[in-house]
Design a protein around this motif. Structure first.
Motif, PDB file in Angstrom:
ATOM      1  N   SER A   1       0.374  -1.379   0.003  1.00 28.64           N
ATOM      2  CA  SER A   1       0.247   0.216  -0.229  1.00 28.64           C
ATOM      3  C   SER A   1       0.932   1.633   0.218  1.00 28.64           C
ATOM      4  CB  SER A   1      -0.825   0.163   1.071  1.00 28.64           C
ATOM      5  OG  SER A   1      -0.338   0.472   2.999  1.00 28.64           O
ATOM      6  N   ALA A   2       1.999   1.144   0.973  1.00 27.05           N
ATOM      7  CA  ALA A   2       2.949   1.832   0.589  1.00 27.05           C
ATOM      8  C   ALA A   2       4.063   2.596  -0.376  1.00 27.05           C
ATOM      9  CB  ALA A   2       3.449   2.379   1.760  1.00 27.05           C
ATOM     10  N   THR A   3       4.174   1.771  -1.297  1.00 28.09           N
ATOM     11  CA  THR A   3       5.021   1.521  -2.004  1.00 28.09           C
ATOM     12  C   THR A   3       5.096   2.665  -3.347  1.00 28.09           C
ATOM     13  OG1 THR A   3       5.156  -0.738  -1.872  1.00 28.09           O
ATOM     14  CG2 THR A   3       6.637   0.068  -4.092  1.00 28.09           C
ATOM     15  N   PHE A   4       5.981   3.440  -3.273  1.00 27.70           N
ATOM     16  CA  PHE A   4       5.940   4.803  -4.746  1.00 27.70           C
ATOM     17  C   PHE A   4       7.222   4.587  -5.681  1.00 27.70           C
ATOM     18  CE2 PHE A   4       7.158   9.313  -4.967  1.00 27.70           C
ATOM     19  CZ  PHE A   4       5.721   9.804  -5.687  1.00 27.70           C
ATOM     20  N   ALA A   5       8.003   3.402  -5.044  1.00 27.96           N
ATOM     21  CA  ALA A   5       9.302   3.545  -6.148  1.00 27.96           C
ATOM     22  C   ALA A   5       9.782   2.052  -5.910  1.00 27.96           C
ATOM     23  CB  ALA A   5      10.170   4.928  -6.544  1.00 27.96           C
ATOM     24  N   ILE A   6      10.872   0.786  -6.207  1.00 24.81           N
ATOM     25  CA  ILE A   6      11.419   0.268  -5.850  1.00 24.81           C
ATOM     26  C   ILE A   6      12.609   0.241  -6.972  1.00 24.81           C
ATOM     27  CG2 ILE A   6      11.779  -2.118  -5.330  1.00 24.81           C
ATOM     28  CD1 ILE A   6       8.723  -3.134  -5.440  1.00 24.81           C
ATOM     29  N   PHE A   7      13.563   0.427  -6.181  1.00 23.59           N
ATOM     30  CA  PHE A   7      15.224   0.511  -5.815  1.00 23.59           C
ATOM     31  C   PHE A   7      16.279  -0.811  -6.033  1.00 23.59           C
ATOM     32  CE2 PHE A   7      13.511   4.330  -5.461  1.00 23.59           C
ATOM     33  CZ  PHE A   7      14.206   4.896  -5.794  1.00 23.59           C
ATOM     34  N   ALA A   8      17.197  -1.296  -6.471  1.00 19.05           N
ATOM     35  CA  ALA A   8      18.150  -2.036  -5.904  1.00 19.05           C
ATOM     36  C   ALA A   8      19.436  -1.917  -6.056  1.00 19.05           C
ATOM     37  CB  ALA A   8      18.670  -3.428  -7.701  1.00 19.05           C
ATOM     38  N   ALA A   9      19.640  -1.921  -4.141  1.00 16.62           N
ATOM     39  CA  ALA A   9      20.785  -0.848  -3.850  1.00 16.62           C
ATOM     40  C   ALA A   9      22.280  -1.702  -5.195  1.00 16.62           C
ATOM     41  CB  ALA A   9      20.720  -1.539  -2.631  1.00 16.62           C
TER      42      ALA A   9
END
Ligand SMILES: C[S@@+](CC[C@H](N)C(=O)[O-])C[C@H]1O[C@@H](n2cnc3c(N)ncnc32)[C@H](O)[C@@H]1O
Length: 333
Positions: A64-72
């Motif tokens: 519900s709170a995901t704006f964007a995802i990144f791989a570190a």
């Protein structure tokens, strides 16, 4: 995971904690995670997640709170395309504004955490989830479920909510030129009048509609304590609802709305009948009017297994002086 700015508006300081708890609850249903922790990158709230689940990206994309995802990658963050289940324009969730509307993000969290607690969480990702909100008001849960492509049923006793929502949904489908049908009529069982109902059948495009790849929203304007003959037994995977908060919400003058525990007690036999074995009920409630231990006991008395830790209360947060909001999830084993 970059936490959506809207989360801070809904939960204030509790936003990173709630995002982490939701991620743990849902990832836990799809394998394992080794670390989930709120963190800050350059002063902005993120969630750091380590998981070797093959579904990790699908899961994170749909929280519900995901704006964007990144791989570190070392010091750097590489953007990863989201894999959201979203079949329709998301304004279906945001257009309606009214007193008593349940926050959209909280509703999504409740749905996600409840689906993750079922014996078949895979339905949450593959779309076979059958959802019911048995006190759906003007349809926040219905809209969120439709957006994600789940088939959904709503029930509410308030005729004005039913009429307003039916008109809204029809207009929304027309505005977006979505191929759809909407059947409206009276519900009757054995010759007895049981209120009104409508069913919207809609598809994202004409080809999908022709191929029968449609989604349905069914809404029954009736008393939620009596659903026999209206909602098929053992046909629902998740029941999610925002229970009346025991505070006056303008139009909702129903007597039991001010006594949520009594209402839930009277409604649970009907609700549990509609649930499949392995399905789950998720309730959003106000701890000031429904004490957590009493609510847990009530759910157990109706044959359900409470899966939320009411002591640790991972999702509890303060809304205002009169609402100490929490959720509780119980499964039909
Ligand atoms: C907190 S509101 C839900 C708001 C909804 N989530 C939304 O965003 O529009 C609770 C709802 O419970 C409904 N309700 C109360 N008693 C009911 C009953 N016996 N049968 C069906 N609905 C009932 C009220 O009409 C009200 O719409």
């Amino acid at each position: 995971m970059l936490v959506a700015p809207s989360a801070n508006r809904v939960y204030a300081d509790a936003a990173p904690r709630l995002a982490a708890q939701e991620a743990m609850a849902v990832l836990g249903a799809f394998g394992s995670w080794t670390a989930v922790a709120p963190t800050q990158v350059a002063g902005v709230d993120y969630l750091r997640v380590e998981s070797d689940s093959e579904h990790a990206l699908d899961v994170l994309s749909n929280l519900s709170a995901t704006f964007a995802i990144f791989a570190a990658e070392g010091e750097l963050l590489r953007p990863i395309p989201l894999q959201r289940r979203q079949f329709y324009p998301d304004d279906v969730v945001t257009i309606q504004k009214y007193q008593g509307k349940t926050n959209e993000q909280w509703t999504r969290l409740l749905l996600n955490v409840t689906a993750a607690a079922t014996k078949q969480p895979g339905r949450w990702l593959d779309g076979r989830l059958d959802v019911m909100d048995p006190m759906c008001g003007r349809g926040t849960t219905l809209n969120i479920a439709l957006l994600a492509g789940y088939s959904v049923t709503g029930v509410d006793i308030d005729r004005k909510d039913y009429d307003t929502y039916a008109a809204f949904l029809k207009t929304w489908a027309q505005t977006h030129r979505l191929k759809h049908t909407m059947d409206r009529g009276a519900s009757t069982t054995g010759g007895r009048a049981r209120g009104r109902e409508f069913t919207l059948e809609v598809a994202p495009d004409k080809d999908a509609f022709k191929a029968g790849e449609t989604h349905t929203v069914r809404y029954l304007s009736t008393d939620t304590t009596e659903l026999s003959g209206l909602v098929r037994a053992a046909s629902i995977d998740v029941i999610v609802t925002d229970t009346p908060y025991g505070v006056q919400h303008g139009s909702h003058g129903d007597r039991l709305s001010r006594r949520p525990m009594e209402l839930i007690d009277r409604a649970l036999p009907a609700w549990t009948t509609t649930l499949r074995t392995g399905g789950a009920v998720g309730l959003s409630y106000n701890r000031h009017v429904a004490p957590a231990d009493e609510l847990a006991l009530l759910l157990e008395q109706h044959g359900l297994t409470v899966v939320t830790d009411i002591e640790a209360a991972p999702f509890r947060h303060r809304v205002d002086a009169s609402i100490d909001r929490d959720l509780i999830v119980a499964r039909k084993d």
